[in-house]
Design a protein around this motif. Structure first.
Motif, mmCIF file in Angstrom:
data_model
loop_
_atom_site.group_PDB
_atom_site.id
_atom_site.type_symbol
_atom_site.label_atom_id
_atom_site.label_comp_id
_atom_site.label_asym_id
_atom_site.label_seq_id
_atom_site.Cartn_x
_atom_site.Cartn_y
_atom_site.Cartn_z
ATOM 1 N N THR A 161 0.681 -1.098 0.097
ATOM 2 C CA THR A 161 0.166 -0.002 0.066
ATOM 3 C C THR A 161 0.943 1.172 0.137
ATOM 4 N N PHE A 162 0.411 2.251 0.185
ATOM 5 C CA PHE A 162 1.079 3.637 0.018
ATOM 6 C C PHE A 162 0.654 4.561 1.454
ATOM 7 N N ALA A 163 1.394 5.464 1.604
ATOM 8 C CA ALA A 163 1.171 6.386 2.825
ATOM 9 C C ALA A 163 2.007 7.499 2.731
ATOM 10 N N VAL A 164 1.618 8.797 2.985
ATOM 11 C CA VAL A 164 2.122 10.024 2.835
ATOM 12 C C VAL A 164 3.231 10.025 4.305
ATOM 13 N N THR A 165 4.359 9.968 4.157
ATOM 14 C CA THR A 165 5.364 10.050 4.987
ATOM 15 C C THR A 165 6.115 11.044 5.454
ATOM 16 N N GLU A 166 6.018 12.079 4.669
ATOM 17 C CA GLU A 166 7.059 13.340 5.239
ATOM 18 C C GLU A 166 5.993 14.647 4.902
ATOM 19 N N PRO A 167 6.211 15.456 5.423
ATOM 20 C CA PRO A 167 5.508 16.801 5.548
ATOM 21 C C PRO A 167 5.952 17.351 4.168
ATOM 22 N N VAL A 168 5.250 18.485 4.099
ATOM 23 C CA VAL A 168 5.185 19.439 2.955
ATOM 24 C C VAL A 168 6.638 20.156 3.152
ATOM 25 N N LYS A 169 7.781 20.291 2.295
ATOM 26 C CA LYS A 169 8.684 21.252 2.357
ATOM 27 C C LYS A 169 8.523 22.407 2.341
ATOM 28 N N GLU A 170 8.542 23.581 3.328
ATOM 29 C CA GLU A 170 8.074 24.724 2.953
ATOM 30 C C GLU A 170 9.407 25.613 2.866
ATOM 31 N N SER A 171 9.369 26.447 1.859
ATOM 32 C CA SER A 171 10.528 27.439 1.432
ATOM 33 C C SER A 171 10.404 28.560 2.599
ATOM 34 N N ALA A 172 11.337 28.962 2.910
ATOM 35 C CA ALA A 172 11.593 30.369 3.636
ATOM 36 C C ALA A 172 10.851 31.594 3.107
ATOM 37 N N ALA A 173 10.940 31.325 1.623
ATOM 38 C CA ALA A 173 10.416 32.584 0.881
ATOM 39 C C ALA A 173 8.970 32.624 0.673
ATOM 40 N N SER A 174 8.242 31.269 0.654
ATOM 41 C CA SER A 174 7.011 31.307 0.145
ATOM 42 C C SER A 174 6.323 29.979 0.930
ATOM 43 N N GLU A 175 4.985 30.181 0.703
ATOM 44 C CA GLU A 175 4.187 29.232 1.611
ATOM 45 C C GLU A 175 4.167 27.838 0.815
ATOM 46 N N ALA A 176 3.954 26.730 1.552
ATOM 47 C CA ALA A 176 3.817 25.570 0.627
ATOM 48 C C ALA A 176 2.685 25.619 -0.464
ATOM 49 N N SER A 177 2.974 24.973 -1.288
ATOM 50 C CA SER A 177 2.066 24.915 -2.450
ATOM 51 C C SER A 177 0.954 24.005 -2.246
ATOM 52 N N PRO A 178 -0.199 24.363 -2.688
ATOM 53 C CA PRO A 178 -1.364 23.326 -2.460
ATOM 54 C C PRO A 178 -1.135 22.296 -3.337
ATOM 55 N N THR A 179 -1.966 21.174 -3.242
ATOM 56 C CA THR A 179 -2.064 20.237 -4.107
ATOM 57 C C THR A 179 -2.850 20.731 -5.435
ATOM 58 N N PRO A 180 -2.261 20.313 -6.486
ATOM 59 C CA PRO A 180 -2.613 21.062 -7.658
ATOM 60 C C PRO A 180 -4.057 20.630 -8.050
ATOM 61 N N ALA A 181 -4.952 21.416 -8.591
ATOM 62 C CA ALA A 181 -6.285 21.046 -9.076
ATOM 63 C C ALA A 181 -6.339 20.395 -10.322
ATOM 64 N N PRO A 182 -7.068 19.479 -10.765
ATOM 65 C CA PRO A 182 -7.020 19.139 -12.084
ATOM 66 C C PRO A 182 -7.176 19.889 -13.208
ATOM 67 N N ALA A 183 -6.459 19.861 -14.110
ATOM 68 C CA ALA A 183 -6.739 20.601 -15.350
ATOM 69 C C ALA A 183 -7.904 20.335 -16.004
ATOM 70 N N GLU A 184 -8.502 21.026 -16.786
ATOM 71 C CA GLU A 184 -9.831 20.887 -17.656
ATOM 72 C C GLU A 184 -9.700 19.827 -18.449
ATOM 73 N N SER A 185 -8.368 19.379 -19.203
ATOM 74 C CA SER A 185 -8.318 18.569 -20.072
ATOM 75 C C SER A 185 -8.316 16.910 -19.355
ATOM 76 N N GLU A 186 -8.116 17.175 -17.983
ATOM 77 C CA GLU A 186 -8.051 15.831 -17.217
ATOM 78 C C GLU A 186 -9.355 15.533 -16.413
ATOM 79 N N GLU A 187 -10.152 15.031 -17.334
ATOM 80 C CA GLU A 187 -11.651 15.138 -16.743
ATOM 81 C C GLU A 187 -11.780 14.240 -15.702
ATOM 82 N N GLY A 188 -11.118 13.039 -15.802
ATOM 83 C CA GLY A 188 -11.078 12.206 -14.739
ATOM 84 C C GLY A 188 -10.246 12.225 -13.549
ATOM 85 N N LEU A 189 -9.532 13.265 -13.452
ATOM 86 C CA LEU A 189 -8.523 13.321 -12.364
ATOM 87 C C LEU A 189 -9.086 13.768 -11.134
ATOM 88 N N VAL A 190 -8.825 12.638 -9.989
ATOM 89 C CA VAL A 190 -9.267 12.759 -8.668
ATOM 90 C C VAL A 190 -8.113 13.360 -7.823
#
Length: 370
Positions: A161-190
């Motif tokens: 199986t899988f698991a998220v095992t590490e935290p988001v690496k935050e940059s000192a200059a910017s906030e952590a990037s959110p999980t990207p949203a599906p592109a319009e062309s990727e109709e089935g992306l969850v």
């Protein structure tokens, strides 16, 4: 066999699990794992770290070679149980689609070796978290469970199986990037944002702790099977037994949306396989790995109502190919979930990971119209 994350599911829908990358990676083996065993202990490790490393490396080489050749006999030497059934199913689909296999290797292993009171009790288990080669910076890790069914029998991988095992690496200059949203062309992306797996509790020797209440902890598997058994669109997204999230309420809503005026669709899910070890986490919760068989049934409401699957999709291939129309279809899937069970049994459990959106199809049968 490690599958691509993009597959065609029961209704021909392409799904992906999106995880953020660009994060810290874990060390190959923790210093605790190489620590000397305790001089006097009532519990002994089921296997030494050196032996576990040898088992994992043999598995990695054997599985990669078997995957590349789509070799049923070779993969049986290093895999067992549910994982073997899934690999054999993938090999069959690849061969029928005339797609060549490819070797996948895993790196950065961390060994989860329990210590037990009775070293002569079988089956025995340990687990390994690792990174897919080429994806070492991904936040998630693959977890393999290894089993030795009896004395002197070879250790084989029986589940993954899988698991998220590490935290988001935050940059000192910017906030952590959110999980990207599906592109319009990727109709089935969850896109889901799993909770990070808490650290596993280890004793002074580095051995991981097993839950003293493993039987009751594993009841979460039966609860989850019950939760994922429903006729569309009557699945209940809200269930007091589980926290809301991408692998619970999100899954139910996702499949409820498949409801059709012309088709009756239902899922029946049950636990399967040898019960896997239940590890204690540093939070006091328990880490429960569950294996399921999921049966999907779809049938036209009238004799003229039919369904089709995209030609070349997994289900189409299992039904014989050609993108034909079907009056009724039954598909059997293999599915695995990782659940965090809190120490207070009245509290809701959290599903940390699940291939619920993309289970591995094992077989399919159908009835043609007319």
């Amino acid at each position: 066999m490690t599958r691509s994350t993009t597959r065609l599911g029961a209704a021909g829908l392409v799904t992906l699990l999106a995880l953020s990358v660009g994060c810290t990676s874990s060390a190959d083996v923790s210093s605790q794992e190489d620590a000397a065993p305790p001089s006097a202990s009532a519990r002994v490790p089921v296997i030494t770290t050196a032996q576990a490393r040898q088992v994992f490396e043999q598995f990695d080489r054997g599985s990669a070679a078997a995957d590349a050749a789509l070799d049923d006999s070779a993969v049986r030497k290093v895999q067992a149980g549910v994982l073997l059934k899934e690999s054999l199913a993938v090999y069959r689909l690849y061969r029928e689609a005339k797609i060549g296999g490819s070797a996948t290797h895993f790196t950065k292993p961390r060994y989860l070796i329990p210590a037990v009171k009775d070293p002569n009790r079988y089956p025995r288990f340990f687990a390994v978290t690792s990174k897919k080669e080429g994806e070492e910076d991904d936040r998630s890790s693959v977890i393999f469970y290894f089993v030795q069914p009896e004395a002197d029998a070879p250790w084989k991988a029986t589940a993954d199986t899988f698991a998220v095992t590490e935290p988001v690496k935050e940059s000192a200059a910017s906030e952590a990037s959110p999980t990207p949203a599906p592109a319009e062309s990727e109709e089935g992306l969850v896109s889901v944002e799993p909770k990070q797996l808490p650290d596993v509790h280890r004793d002074a020797s580095g051995a991981v702790r097993l839950s003293p209440a493993e039987a009751s902890d594993r009841s979460a598997c039966n609860d989850f099977a019950d939760y994922l058994s429903f006729t569309l669109p009557h699945g209940r997204p809200v269930d007091a037994r589980f926290t809301a999230g991408g692998f619970t309420s999100g899954v139910v809503r996702h499949y409820n949306a498949w409801a059709s005026d012309s088709l009756t669709r239902r899922f029946s899910t049950r636990t399967t396989g040898t019960p896997l070890p239940v590890f204690r986490l540093v939070t006091g919760s328990s880490l429960v790995a569950c294996q399921f068989v999921q049966e999907y049934h779809a049938e036209g409401r009238t004799p003229s109502d039919t369904m089709q699957f995209d030609e070349g999709s997994d289900i189409d291939a299992l039904l014989g190919g050609g993108g034909e129309s079907w009056r009724k279809v039954d598909v059997v899937y293999s599915m695995t979930a990782l659940i965090e069970v809190p120490p207070a049994k009245s509290a809701a459990a959290t599903v940390l990971a699940c291939d619920c959106y993309d289970p591995q199809p094992l077989s399919a049968t159908g009835v043609r119209p007319g």
